[in-house]
Scaffold this active site. Structure first.
Site, PDB file in Angstrom:
ATOM      1  N   GLU A 239     121.428  -8.320  -7.658  1.00 46.24           N
ATOM      2  CA  GLU A 239     120.737  -7.998  -8.906  1.00 46.24           C
ATOM      3  C   GLU A 239     121.710  -7.967 -10.077  1.00 46.24           C
ATOM      4  O   GLU A 239     122.876  -7.635  -9.925  1.00 46.24           O
ATOM      5  CB  GLU A 239     120.120  -6.604  -8.804  1.00 46.24           C
ATOM      6  CG  GLU A 239     119.042  -6.503  -7.782  1.00 46.24           C
ATOM      7  CD  GLU A 239     118.378  -5.137  -7.808  1.00 46.24           C
ATOM      8  OE1 GLU A 239     117.592  -4.873  -6.907  1.00 46.24           O
ATOM      9  OE2 GLU A 239     118.653  -4.340  -8.724  1.00 46.24           O
TER      10      GLU A 239
ATOM     11  N   CYS B 163     124.656  -5.700 -16.798  1.00 46.65           N
ATOM     12  CA  CYS B 163     125.065  -4.901 -15.647  1.00 46.65           C
ATOM     13  C   CYS B 163     125.103  -5.842 -14.445  1.00 46.65           C
ATOM     14  O   CYS B 163     124.094  -6.446 -14.098  1.00 46.65           O
ATOM     15  CB  CYS B 163     124.036  -3.793 -15.434  1.00 46.65           C
ATOM     16  SG  CYS B 163     124.290  -2.843 -13.946  1.00 46.65           S
TER      17      CYS B 163
ATOM     18  N   CYS C 246     125.898  -2.607  -0.150  1.00 49.67           N
ATOM     19  CA  CYS C 246     126.965  -1.616  -0.287  1.00 49.67           C
ATOM     20  C   CYS C 246     127.027  -0.772   0.978  1.00 49.67           C
ATOM     21  O   CYS C 246     125.998  -0.355   1.516  1.00 49.67           O
ATOM     22  CB  CYS C 246     126.713  -0.718  -1.492  1.00 49.67           C
ATOM     23  SG  CYS C 246     128.115   0.382  -1.837  1.00 49.67           S
TER      24      CYS C 246
ATOM     25  N   CYS D  97     125.553   6.196  -0.461  1.00 47.43           N
ATOM     26  CA  CYS D  97     125.286   7.359  -1.312  1.00 47.43           C
ATOM     27  C   CYS D  97     123.782   7.654  -1.199  1.00 47.43           C
ATOM     28  O   CYS D  97     122.962   6.724  -1.205  1.00 47.43           O
ATOM     29  CB  CYS D  97     125.661   7.072  -2.760  1.00 47.43           C
ATOM     30  SG  CYS D  97     127.421   6.732  -2.993  1.00 47.43           S
TER      31      CYS D  97
ATOM     32  N   CYS E 175     121.122   6.315  -3.864  1.00 50.09           N
ATOM     33  CA  CYS E 175     121.231   4.916  -4.287  1.00 50.09           C
ATOM     34  C   CYS E 175     120.437   3.995  -3.373  1.00 50.09           C
ATOM     35  O   CYS E 175     120.603   4.009  -2.149  1.00 50.09           O
ATOM     36  CB  CYS E 175     122.701   4.513  -4.301  1.00 50.09           C
ATOM     37  SG  CYS E 175     122.946   2.792  -4.755  1.00 50.09           S
TER      38      CYS E 175
ATOM     39  N   GLY F 174     126.981  -2.736  -5.193  1.00 52.28           N
ATOM     40  CA  GLY F 174     128.306  -2.809  -4.577  1.00 52.28           C
ATOM     41  C   GLY F 174     129.348  -1.925  -5.216  1.00 52.28           C
ATOM     42  O   GLY F 174     129.137  -1.339  -6.280  1.00 52.28           O
ATOM     43  N   GLU F 175     130.470  -1.820  -4.528  1.00 49.36           N
ATOM     44  CA  GLU F 175     131.590  -1.011  -5.000  1.00 49.36           C
ATOM     45  C   GLU F 175     132.718  -1.962  -5.417  1.00 49.36           C
ATOM     46  O   GLU F 175     133.373  -2.570  -4.561  1.00 49.36           O
ATOM     47  CB  GLU F 175     132.034  -0.057  -3.876  1.00 49.36           C
ATOM     48  CG  GLU F 175     133.340   0.660  -4.108  1.00 49.36           C
ATOM     49  CD  GLU F 175     133.488   1.302  -5.483  1.00 49.36           C
ATOM     50  OE1 GLU F 175     132.580   2.043  -5.914  1.00 49.36           O
ATOM     51  OE2 GLU F 175     134.520   1.054  -6.143  1.00 49.36           O
TER      52      GLU F 175
ATOM     53  N   SER G 118     132.125   7.522 -10.760  1.00 51.78           N
ATOM     54  CA  SER G 118     130.884   8.166 -10.335  1.00 51.78           C
ATOM     55  C   SER G 118     131.235   9.483  -9.659  1.00 51.78           C
ATOM     56  O   SER G 118     131.771   9.501  -8.563  1.00 51.78           O
ATOM     57  CB  SER G 118     130.133   7.257  -9.347  1.00 51.78           C
ATOM     58  OG  SER G 118     129.622   6.143 -10.037  1.00 51.78           O
ATOM     59  N   LEU G 119     130.941  10.567 -10.334  1.00 49.98           N
ATOM     60  CA  LEU G 119     131.356  11.885  -9.836  1.00 49.98           C
ATOM     61  C   LEU G 119     130.201  12.578  -9.114  1.00 49.98           C
ATOM     62  O   LEU G 119     130.283  12.881  -7.938  1.00 49.98           O
ATOM     63  CB  LEU G 119     131.852  12.721 -11.020  1.00 49.98           C
ATOM     64  CG  LEU G 119     132.835  13.824 -10.676  1.00 49.98           C
ATOM     65  CD1 LEU G 119     134.121  13.252 -10.118  1.00 49.98           C
ATOM     66  CD2 LEU G 119     133.126  14.648 -11.926  1.00 49.98           C
ATOM     67  N   HIS G 120     129.155  12.878  -9.878  1.00 50.04           N
ATOM     68  CA  HIS G 120     127.859  13.324  -9.342  1.00 50.04           C
ATOM     69  C   HIS G 120     127.780  14.723  -8.744  1.00 50.04           C
ATOM     70  O   HIS G 120     126.680  15.193  -8.446  1.00 50.04           O
ATOM     71  CB  HIS G 120     127.295  12.315  -8.341  1.00 50.04           C
ATOM     72  CG  HIS G 120     127.215  10.912  -8.873  1.00 50.04           C
ATOM     73  ND1 HIS G 120     127.042  10.630 -10.210  1.00 50.04           N
ATOM     74  CD2 HIS G 120     127.298   9.708  -8.251  1.00 50.04           C
ATOM     75  CE1 HIS G 120     127.014   9.321 -10.375  1.00 50.04           C
ATOM     76  NE2 HIS G 120     127.175   8.739  -9.216  1.00 50.04           N
TER      77      HIS G 120
ATOM     78  N   ASN H 133     117.181   8.350 -10.949  1.00 45.75           N
ATOM     79  CA  ASN H 133     116.023   7.479 -10.920  1.00 45.75           C
ATOM     80  C   ASN H 133     115.392   7.593  -9.537  1.00 45.75           C
ATOM     81  O   ASN H 133     116.003   7.188  -8.563  1.00 45.75           O
ATOM     82  CB  ASN H 133     116.533   6.045 -11.125  1.00 45.75           C
ATOM     83  CG  ASN H 133     115.712   5.283 -12.106  1.00 45.75           C
ATOM     84  OD1 ASN H 133     114.516   5.499 -12.241  1.00 45.75           O
ATOM     85  ND2 ASN H 133     116.367   4.379 -12.796  1.00 45.75           N
TER      86      ASN H 133
ATOM     87  N   CYS I 139     118.875   0.868  -9.562  1.00 42.60           N
ATOM     88  CA  CYS I 139     119.770   0.086  -8.727  1.00 42.60           C
ATOM     89  C   CYS I 139     119.144  -0.307  -7.396  1.00 42.60           C
ATOM     90  O   CYS I 139     118.697   0.556  -6.645  1.00 42.60           O
ATOM     91  CB  CYS I 139     120.931   1.011  -8.420  1.00 42.60           C
ATOM     92  SG  CYS I 139     122.490   0.312  -8.671  1.00 42.60           S
TER      93      CYS I 139
HETATM   94  N1  SAH Z   1     129.690   1.584  -6.696  1.00 44.83           N
HETATM   95  C1  SAH Z   1     129.942   1.775  -8.091  1.00 44.83           C
HETATM   96  C2  SAH Z   1     129.134   0.880  -9.001  1.00 44.83           C
HETATM   97  C3  SAH Z   1     127.677   0.667  -8.669  1.00 44.83           C
HETATM   98  S1  SAH Z   1     126.562   2.014  -8.933  1.00 44.83           S
HETATM   99  C4  SAH Z   1     129.761   3.232  -8.464  1.00 44.83           C
HETATM  100  O1  SAH Z   1     129.283   3.982  -7.623  1.00 44.83           O
HETATM  101  O2  SAH Z   1     130.140   3.626  -9.549  1.00 44.83           O
HETATM  102  C5  SAH Z   1     126.521   2.230 -10.675  1.00 44.83           C
HETATM  103  C6  SAH Z   1     126.024   3.590 -11.102  1.00 44.83           C
HETATM  104  O3  SAH Z   1     124.619   3.729 -10.829  1.00 44.83           O
HETATM  105  C7  SAH Z   1     126.729   4.714 -10.370  1.00 44.83           C
HETATM  106  O4  SAH Z   1     127.139   5.726 -11.240  1.00 44.83           O
HETATM  107  C8  SAH Z   1     125.649   5.162  -9.432  1.00 44.83           C
HETATM  108  O5  SAH Z   1     125.878   6.463  -9.020  1.00 44.83           O
HETATM  109  C9  SAH Z   1     124.404   4.993 -10.276  1.00 44.83           C
HETATM  110  N2  SAH Z   1     123.162   5.079  -9.495  1.00 44.83           N
HETATM  111  C10 SAH Z   1     122.914   4.651  -8.244  1.00 44.83           C
HETATM  112  N3  SAH Z   1     121.665   4.981  -7.851  1.00 44.83           N
HETATM  113  C11 SAH Z   1     121.098   5.649  -8.880  1.00 44.83           C
HETATM  114  C12 SAH Z   1     119.818   6.250  -9.084  1.00 44.83           C
HETATM  115  N4  SAH Z   1     118.870   6.254  -8.143  1.00 44.83           N
HETATM  116  N5  SAH Z   1     119.602   6.848 -10.272  1.00 44.83           N
HETATM  117  C13 SAH Z   1     120.526   6.870 -11.242  1.00 44.83           C
HETATM  118  N6  SAH Z   1     121.749   6.310 -11.102  1.00 44.83           N
HETATM  119  C14 SAH Z   1     122.031   5.705  -9.936  1.00 44.83           C
END
Ligand code: SAH
Length: 369
Positions: free
Chosen positions: A111, A124, A131, A135, A138, A180-181, A231-233, A307, A352
């Site tokens: 995508e 993007c 991946c 997570c 995701c 992907g990462e 990406s901390l979260h 999301n 995503c």
């Molecule tokens: N692997 C990398 C890049 C891809 S994800 C990373 O983790 O940074 C890009 C961003 O989208 C990340 O910050 C990820 O946490 C976020 N993301 C993934 N799923 C999501 C969701 N359901 N809602 C909001 N953000 C999301």
């Protein structure tokens, strides 16, 4: 509206079955192109013409390189290919966001999204077709691992969107926030950046990562570094490991010192992405803990209300707007630049991984443990 586009009419011309694999020219920088083309082109300025055709005009086919002789075009087509992906589906939202599902050479799908904002476009793009990091918030992670993309396949996403939207390279922002990462595919990402930065400033490009430490160390050595988003979260090890299993391999205790050592150019800041999940990491105490964790770093914080998606389960819900706002304000009181990422393209399953999931049979879904 979703348009499913017939891949046969849009994919690149297939090679004869017994022909040797042709080399993809996309993903090669000007210098690399010169080396690869040397046995075929007669004059050095031909390389410049081909470079322009590939990256400025975004041609799909050698036959469109009409400034070259017919004979040279035929010779090129014999040995090389232009790896622009087929658009498997294309999805335009009422806010202008346009999501693409690209089908690559071997059938893998990725995508990419074009997000227009006041005349500026942010693309993007994906670095892997899937991946492995799983997570829990995701959708791409839910589907599991795919393969690394080549540098050409990364660059091709940018070219394909530009061609579809008729946009020049100038003024584009690029974020590696698709599937992907990126730092598990450092070599291709670096190769793609070498090409992309021929026309787009590295300051307009952001690589987003969970914080793969060896990858970060490598990036720190690059001469022209893009922006870095982490990406901390979650504000502590336990909760971060809960939603991001990779935290067990590269824990906050090692990630933060690595970020403190990371060489930032003058005036630049790190970006921290922090997904807000209702009842999980969205309290004012969490904002305070996050603030303490980042003490001393030059950084801005991007808050992203999660999301939701059916495959993620009921508990993956965003907090209400007031709570998001309160979290942001608390960070601002503590002196941080904090912003909330506006949700875009909601009416077209914009999270995503959701676009790829759309065309699949739900019975193929991996069971949630
Ligand atoms: N692997 C990398 C890049 C891809 S994800 C990373 O983790 O940074 C890009 C961003 O989208 C990340 O910050 C990820 O946490 C976020 N993301 C993934 N799923 C999501 C969701 N359901 N809602 C909001 N953000 C999301």
């Amino acid at each position: 509206m979703i348009e499913m586009i017939d891949p046969i009419t849009t994919s690149e011309t297939p090679a004869a079955p017994d022909a040797p694999e042709r080399v993809d020219l996309l993903g090669l920088s000007r210098q690399q192109l010169a080396a690869v083309l040397a046995p075929v082109v007669d004059k050095p300025f031909r390389v410049k013409q081909i470079h322009q055709a590939l990256y400025e005009r975004g041609v799909r086919d050698f036959s469109a390189m009409t400034d070259l002789s017919k004979e040279l075009r035929a010779r090129l087509a014999e040995r090389f290919r232009i790896g622009l992906p087929a658009i498997a589906s294309r999805h335009e939202s009422s806010d202008g966001t346009c999501k693409y599902l690209f089908r690559l050479h071997d059938g893998a799908t990725v995508e990419a999204v074009d997000i227009p904002d006041e005349g500026r476009h942010t693309f993007c793009i994906s670095s892997q077709a899937g991946c492995a990091l799983a997570c829990t918030f995701c959708v791409t992670g839910y589907w599991g691992a795919g393969r690394n993309l080549t540098a050409g396949e990364i660059v091709a996403q940018v070219l394909a969107i530009r061609a579809d939207r008729d946009l020049p390279a100038e003024g584009l922002n690029i974020v590696f926030m698709g599937m992907g990462e990126p730092l598990l595919n450092v070599e291709s990402v670096k190769g793609a950046l070498d090409v992309l930065t021929e026309s787009i400033s590295p300051q307009r490009i952001t690589v987003s990562t969970v914080g793969i430490l060896p990858g970060l160390e490598e990036m720190a050595r690059w001469e022209r570094r893009p922006n870095l988003a982490i990406s901390l979260h979650a504000p502590d090890e336990e909760r971060r490991s809960q939603v991001m299993p990779v935290n067990r391999t590269y824990p906050l205790a090692e990630l933060l010192p690595a970020l403190r050592r990371y060489p930032l150019e003058k005036g630049r800041k790190l970006t921290f992405e922090y997904i807000l999940i209702r009842g999980f990491n969205d309290s004012l105490r969490d904002a305070d803990q996050l603030s303490r964790l980042l003490t001393g770093l030059k950084a801005k914080i991007n808050l992203i209300p999660v999301n939701p998606d059916p495959v993620l389960g009921e508990r993956m819900q965003p907090p209400d707007d007031a709570r998001v706002e309160a979290f942001k304000q608390r960070l601002r009181q503590r002196g941080w630049i904090a912003t909330v990422r506006r949700r875009r393209g909601d009416d077209v399953s914009a999270a995503c991984g959701q676009l790829r999931a759309f065309g699949r049979d739900p019975r193929g879904f991996r069971k949630k443990s």
